[in-house]
Design an enzyme around this catalytic site. Structure first.
Site, PDB file in Angstrom:
ATOM      1  N   ASP A 293       0.872  -1.166   0.000  1.00  0.00           N
ATOM      2  CA  ASP A 293       0.000   0.000   0.000  1.00  0.00           C
ATOM      3  C   ASP A 293       0.916   1.226   0.000  1.00  0.00           C
ATOM      4  OD1 ASP A 293      -2.382   1.620   0.433  1.00  0.00           O
ATOM      5  OD2 ASP A 293      -1.697   1.796   2.499  1.00  0.00           O
TER       6      ASP A 293
ATOM      7  N   ASP B 215       0.062   5.097   0.896  1.00  0.00           N
ATOM      8  CA  ASP B 215      -0.059   6.039   2.011  1.00  0.00           C
ATOM      9  C   ASP B 215      -0.103   5.303   3.346  1.00  0.00           C
ATOM     10  OD1 ASP B 215      -0.974   8.879   0.659  1.00  0.00           O
ATOM     11  OD2 ASP B 215      -1.708   7.157  -0.481  1.00  0.00           O
TER      12      ASP B 215
ATOM     13  N   ASP C 199      -1.652  -0.994   5.906  1.00  0.00           N
ATOM     14  CA  ASP C 199      -1.874  -0.452   7.254  1.00  0.00           C
ATOM     15  C   ASP C 199      -3.341  -0.177   7.550  1.00  0.00           C
ATOM     16  OD1 ASP C 199      -1.896   3.079   7.194  1.00  0.00           O
ATOM     17  OD2 ASP C 199      -1.865   1.834   5.412  1.00  0.00           O
TER      18      ASP C 199
END
Length: 217
Positions: free
Chosen positions: A9, A11, A168
């Site tokens: 991922d 960001d 996250d």
């Protein structure tokens, strides 16, 4: 776990983009004579992009009147200063070096739109090193739908079960599970307000990117 590629991922996992995202949000608040929000407040919502930040900044959701105009202004301000303070998370450069030393490909799978994700990775000097970049508009569906992860595996000519996805946010593991990919929770990332990655039943929860190295050895 027979890992033949690592997907990240963007960001809150690969890069700490919160300072530049937060600057755009606070610029909008200043335009409306509102006090700036603290970075800590904004960081907890940065993984959710414009939707999450506009919610915390103006208490508006996509279904609310006025949301779309705020979103467009936010994206305009963000695009103007895309990579001022954004940096790779500590440990990511070492992890990438280890992955590449093993001759394994790595890539980015993000909900961030292509017109933002690709210039950002270019400014970070990561665009040519990534074996694939799958953005939020590369497929008809955003995560937690598995389409973007499946597209990445297709681009790498690998079965999904051979690709480790690192993220996250809860939607990251939901997408990974739907795609049949192993998942590592990025404990160093934004995680979202009050999120406990240990409750996600990830294959592993790493507190530092360098811990992912153990999965690709």
């Amino acid at each position: 776990m027979a890992v033949r590629a690592v997907l990240f991922d963007l960001d809150g996992t690969f890069a700490d983009t919160a300072p530049d995202l937060g600057r755009a949000l606070n610029a909008m608040r200043t335009e409306r004579s509102l006090e700036p929000l603290s970075m800590a407040t904004m960081r907890a919502h940065a993984s959710s992009g414009a939707r999450g930040l506009i919610k915390v900044g103006f208490d508006l959701s996509p279904e609310n009147q006025g949301y779309e105009a705020l979103r467009e202004r936010f994206l305009q301000l963000y695009a103007e200063n895309l990579c001022v303070e954004t940096r790779l998370f500590e440990g990511i450069p070492e992890l990438l070096a280890k992955i590449e030393a093993r001759g394994l490909p790595w890539g980015i799978v993000t909900n961030k739109a292509k017109h933002l994700a690709e210039p950002l990775l270019e400014q970070l000097q990561m665009d040519r090193r990534a074996a694939c970049i799958v953005s939020g508009d590369s497929t008809p569906h955003l995560k937690p739908h598995p389409a973007s992860l499946l597209r990445a595996a297709e681009l790498l000519s690998l079965p999904p079960e051979s690709c480790l996805y690192v993220g996250d946010d809860l939607r990251d593991i939901q997408a990974a599970r739907a795609a049949g990919m192993p998942f590592a929770a990025a404990g160093w990332g934004y995680l979202g307000e009050g999120a406990d990655p240990h409750a996600w039943e990830a294959d592993t929860v790493a507190s530092d990117p360098r811990e992912i190295m153990d999965l690709v050895m």
